[in-house]
Write a protein that holds these residues in place. Structure first.
Motif, PDB file in Angstrom:
ATOM      1  N   LEU A 203      11.699 102.750  76.269  1.00 47.75           N
ATOM      2  CA  LEU A 203      12.571 103.120  77.122  1.00 47.75           C
ATOM      3  C   LEU A 203      13.421 102.184  77.320  1.00 47.75           C
ATOM      4  O   LEU A 203      15.191 101.425  77.401  1.00 47.75           O
ATOM      5  N   LEU A 204      12.629 101.027  78.041  1.00 47.12           N
ATOM      6  CA  LEU A 204      13.575  99.917  78.461  1.00 47.12           C
ATOM      7  C   LEU A 204      13.871  99.282  77.180  1.00 47.12           C
ATOM      8  O   LEU A 204      15.696  99.447  77.739  1.00 47.12           O
ATOM      9  N   ARG A 205      13.810  98.912  75.905  1.00 46.10           N
ATOM     10  CA  ARG A 205      14.856  98.599  74.608  1.00 46.10           C
ATOM     11  C   ARG A 205      16.195  99.687  74.389  1.00 46.10           C
ATOM     12  O   ARG A 205      16.882  99.696  73.624  1.00 46.10           O
ATOM     13  N   GLY A 206      15.795 101.240  74.749  1.00 45.46           N
ATOM     14  CA  GLY A 206      16.461 101.692  74.647  1.00 45.46           C
ATOM     15  C   GLY A 206      18.140 102.076  75.402  1.00 45.46           C
ATOM     16  O   GLY A 206      19.116 101.904  75.618  1.00 45.46           O
ATOM     17  N   ARG A 207      17.566 101.438  76.788  1.00 44.71           N
ATOM     18  CA  ARG A 207      18.862 101.299  77.614  1.00 44.71           C
ATOM     19  C   ARG A 207      19.420  99.087  77.509  1.00 44.71           C
ATOM     20  O   ARG A 207      20.104  99.858  77.361  1.00 44.71           O
ATOM     21  N   SER A 208      18.155  99.124  77.137  1.00 41.20           N
ATOM     22  CA  SER A 208      19.476  98.059  76.364  1.00 41.20           C
ATOM     23  C   SER A 208      20.273  98.028  76.238  1.00 41.20           C
ATOM     24  O   SER A 208      21.582  97.578  75.088  1.00 41.20           O
ATOM     25  N   GLU A 209      19.941  98.542  74.494  1.00 43.43           N
ATOM     26  CA  GLU A 209      21.133  99.405  73.126  1.00 43.43           C
ATOM     27  C   GLU A 209      22.247 100.075  74.171  1.00 43.43           C
ATOM     28  O   GLU A 209      23.485  99.648  73.767  1.00 43.43           O
ATOM     29  N   GLU A 210      21.365 100.971  75.198  1.00 43.24           N
ATOM     30  CA  GLU A 210      22.886 101.319  75.735  1.00 43.24           C
ATOM     31  C   GLU A 210      23.768 100.880  76.235  1.00 43.24           C
ATOM     32  O   GLU A 210      25.086 101.100  76.247  1.00 43.24           O
ATOM     33  N   SER A 211      23.322  99.776  76.890  1.00 38.68           N
ATOM     34  CA  SER A 211      24.333  98.989  77.706  1.00 38.68           C
ATOM     35  C   SER A 211      24.914  97.884  77.103  1.00 38.68           C
ATOM     36  O   SER A 211      25.819  96.934  77.524  1.00 38.68           O
ATOM     37  N   GLY A 212      24.436  97.402  76.248  1.00 32.65           N
ATOM     38  CA  GLY A 212      24.837  96.708  75.102  1.00 32.65           C
ATOM     39  C   GLY A 212      24.731  95.084  75.785  1.00 32.65           C
ATOM     40  O   GLY A 212      24.678  94.320  75.498  1.00 32.65           O
ATOM     41  N   SER A 213      23.169  94.809  76.039  1.00 32.27           N
ATOM     42  CA  SER A 213      22.858  94.289  76.915  1.00 32.27           C
ATOM     43  C   SER A 213      21.748  93.335  76.462  1.00 32.27           C
ATOM     44  O   SER A 213      20.584  94.277  75.714  1.00 32.27           O
ATOM     45  N   ARG A 214      21.449  92.025  76.884  1.00 37.09           N
ATOM     46  CA  ARG A 214      19.617  92.339  76.394  1.00 37.09           C
ATOM     47  C   ARG A 214      18.405  92.759  76.690  1.00 37.09           C
ATOM     48  O   ARG A 214      18.915  92.738  77.816  1.00 37.09           O
ATOM     49  N   LEU A 215      17.464  92.167  76.473  1.00 35.67           N
ATOM     50  CA  LEU A 215      16.187  93.079  76.537  1.00 35.67           C
ATOM     51  C   LEU A 215      15.518  92.672  77.981  1.00 35.67           C
ATOM     52  O   LEU A 215      15.332  93.618  78.888  1.00 35.67           O
ATOM     53  N   ALA A 216      16.068  91.828  77.845  1.00 39.45           N
ATOM     54  CA  ALA A 216      15.765  90.802  79.656  1.00 39.45           C
ATOM     55  C   ALA A 216      16.568  91.616  80.911  1.00 39.45           C
ATOM     56  O   ALA A 216      16.674  91.778  82.117  1.00 39.45           O
ATOM     57  N   ASP A 217      17.863  91.220  80.736  1.00 41.04           N
ATOM     58  CA  ASP A 217      19.096  91.270  81.339  1.00 41.04           C
ATOM     59  C   ASP A 217      18.583  93.377  81.841  1.00 41.04           C
ATOM     60  O   ASP A 217      18.943  93.177  83.060  1.00 41.04           O
ATOM     61  N   ALA A 218      18.281  93.923  80.699  1.00 41.08           N
ATOM     62  CA  ALA A 218      18.246  95.979  80.735  1.00 41.08           C
ATOM     63  C   ALA A 218      16.954  96.057  82.056  1.00 41.08           C
ATOM     64  O   ALA A 218      16.819  96.185  83.025  1.00 41.08           O
ATOM     65  N   ALA A 219      16.096  94.819  81.885  1.00 41.03           N
ATOM     66  CA  ALA A 219      14.534  94.912  82.517  1.00 41.03           C
ATOM     67  C   ALA A 219      15.035  94.138  84.358  1.00 41.03           C
ATOM     68  O   ALA A 219      14.407  94.925  84.709  1.00 41.03           O
ATOM     69  N   VAL A 220      16.313  93.649  83.907  1.00 39.96           N
ATOM     70  CA  VAL A 220      16.657  93.428  85.642  1.00 39.96           C
ATOM     71  C   VAL A 220      16.958  94.493  86.833  1.00 39.96           C
ATOM     72  O   VAL A 220      17.339  94.615  88.126  1.00 39.96           O
ATOM     73  N   ALA A 221      18.244  94.830  85.350  1.00 40.14           N
ATOM     74  CA  ALA A 221      18.611  95.656  85.909  1.00 40.14           C
ATOM     75  C   ALA A 221      17.843  97.031  86.669  1.00 40.14           C
ATOM     76  O   ALA A 221      17.679  97.798  87.911  1.00 40.14           O
ATOM     77  N   LEU A 222      17.392  97.081  85.964  1.00 37.52           N
ATOM     78  CA  LEU A 222      15.802  98.409  85.740  1.00 37.52           C
ATOM     79  C   LEU A 222      14.929  97.787  87.620  1.00 37.52           C
ATOM     80  O   LEU A 222      15.266  99.219  88.673  1.00 37.52           O
ATOM     81  N   LEU A 223      14.961  97.185  87.676  1.00 38.86           N
ATOM     82  CA  LEU A 223      13.659  96.249  88.204  1.00 38.86           C
ATOM     83  C   LEU A 223      15.216  96.302  90.050  1.00 38.86           C
ATOM     84  O   LEU A 223      14.900  96.714  91.137  1.00 38.86           O
ATOM     85  N   SER A 224      16.122  95.508  89.233  1.00 37.94           N
ATOM     86  CA  SER A 224      17.461  95.911  90.822  1.00 37.94           C
ATOM     87  C   SER A 224      17.402  97.376  91.183  1.00 37.94           C
ATOM     88  O   SER A 224      16.999  97.659  91.672  1.00 37.94           O
ATOM     89  N   GLU A 225      17.784  97.976  90.375  1.00 32.64           N
ATOM     90  CA  GLU A 225      17.614  99.284  90.475  1.00 32.64           C
ATOM     91  C   GLU A 225      16.350 100.569  91.122  1.00 32.64           C
ATOM     92  O   GLU A 225      17.015 101.059  92.640  1.00 32.64           O
ATOM     93  N   ARG A 226      15.212 100.094  90.809  1.00 30.90           N
ATOM     94  CA  ARG A 226      14.460 100.685  91.238  1.00 30.90           C
ATOM     95  C   ARG A 226      13.846  99.805  93.018  1.00 30.90           C
ATOM     96  O   ARG A 226      12.864 100.629  93.857  1.00 30.90           O
ATOM     97  N   ARG A 227      13.918  98.852  93.338  1.00 28.32           N
ATOM     98  CA  ARG A 227      14.326  97.965  94.278  1.00 28.32           C
ATOM     99  C   ARG A 227      15.074  99.041  95.594  1.00 28.32           C
ATOM    100  O   ARG A 227      14.904  99.164  96.121  1.00 28.32           O
ATOM    101  N   MET A 228      16.181  99.487  95.343  1.00 30.52           N
ATOM    102  CA  MET A 228      16.701  99.709  96.122  1.00 30.52           C
ATOM    103  C   MET A 228      16.254 101.135  96.301  1.00 30.52           C
ATOM    104  O   MET A 228      16.734 101.467  96.694  1.00 30.52           O
ATOM    105  N   SER A 229      16.073 102.512  95.099  1.00 31.76           N
ATOM    106  CA  SER A 229      15.365 102.949  95.460  1.00 31.76           C
ATOM    107  C   SER A 229      14.438 103.273  96.597  1.00 31.76           C
ATOM    108  O   SER A 229      14.389 104.222  96.986  1.00 31.76           O
ATOM    109  N   PHE A 230      13.858 102.159  96.489  1.00 33.08           N
ATOM    110  CA  PHE A 230      12.705 102.224  97.598  1.00 33.08           C
ATOM    111  C   PHE A 230      12.606 102.107  99.246  1.00 33.08           C
ATOM    112  O   PHE A 230      12.058 101.659  99.974  1.00 33.08           O
ATOM    113  N   ARG A 231      14.174 101.503  99.122  1.00 31.81           N
ATOM    114  CA  ARG A 231      14.966 101.346 100.504  1.00 31.81           C
ATOM    115  C   ARG A 231      15.183 101.806 101.147  1.00 31.81           C
ATOM    116  O   ARG A 231      15.555 102.919 100.963  1.00 31.81           O
TER     117      ARG A 231
END
Length: 231
Positions: A203-231
């Motif tokens: 799933l994370l790899r799919g997000r990376s391919e969709e956004s055209g970003s590196r796997l690590a960058d997609a992971a950072v974006a995901l963690l940022s989104e989840r952190r915002m949702s818990f606030r």
């Protein structure tokens, strides 16, 4: 790695000819004051592309000769890099190792007959360039000159080792951080979506391919989104 090696070669170039004040990336290598006694001309040569490319030179004669070397595929710099050893030519007029290079240089206006090439590299690894010194007068390389060249070769080797090691350490830290953040994102997906580890990674790899970003960058974006949702 290529940029780090070029920076390391430039570091040696600054040590050999400290008067260099122009960019080494220009089509014509910058001409600088000779910084080593006992020789008429000197050049620092980059061999990472497979043939000699002059990074910096003290005069046009040695640069012209090294252009001939690149065209002929033989000469002092090429041999020093290939063998990983100091190469000495007492008199180009009587040199038999590089007939095409010798003939072309002697047939031109380049009046350089004594040549020395010192390989540039890290111990245990292939050389990536050389320092080439030449003089008009033929003759032996004296013990005192060899002593100075040996000391300089050791200094250049240490400079290259330090510069390349610093770059590799930085890359290792980045790689470790990338693995860590990807693992954290996979864990979050497993917990929040009820996925297995391979499913979460896919799933994370799919997000990376969709956004055209590196796997690590997609992971950072995901963690940022989840952190915002818990606030």
């Amino acid at each position: 790695m290529a940029s780090e090696e070029r920076e390391a070669i430039d570091l040696v170039a600054a040590d050999v000819v400290p008067a260099a004040g122009e960019s080494a990336s220009r089509p014509e290598p910058p001409t600088v004051r000779l910084g080593l006694p006992g020789f008429d001309e000197v050049a620092v040569v980059d061999h990472r592309a497979g043939s000699p490319e002059v990074v910096v030179t003290s005069a046009p004669g040695v640069a012209a000769a090294l252009t001939v070397e690149a065209c002929r595929g033989e000469g002092p710099s090429t041999e020093a890099v290939g063998a990983g050893e100091l190469v000495v030519c007492r008199d180009l007029e009587h040199e038999r190792r590089w007939p095409a290079f010798s003939g072309a240089v002697l047939g031109s206006r380049v009046a350089l007959r004594r040549w020395v090439a010192v390989p540039l590299g890290v111990p245990g690894e292939a050389a990536i360039g050389s320092v080439v010194l030449a003089s008009v007068a033929p003759g032996i390389v004296t013990p005192s000159e060899l002593s100075v060249l040996g000391a300089l070769a050791d200094r250049w080797s240490l400079a290259l080792t330090a510069r390349l090691a610093a770059g590799r350490e930085a890359r290792a830290v980045v790689a470790t951080d990338s693995v860590r953040v990807v693992g954290l994102a996979v864990g979050v997906l497993m917990a929040s979506e009820g996925l297995s580890e391979p499913e979460a990674l896919e799933l994370l790899r799919g997000r990376s391919e969709e956004s055209g970003s590196r796997l690590a960058d997609a992971a950072v974006a995901l963690l940022s989104e989840r952190r915002m949702s818990f606030r």
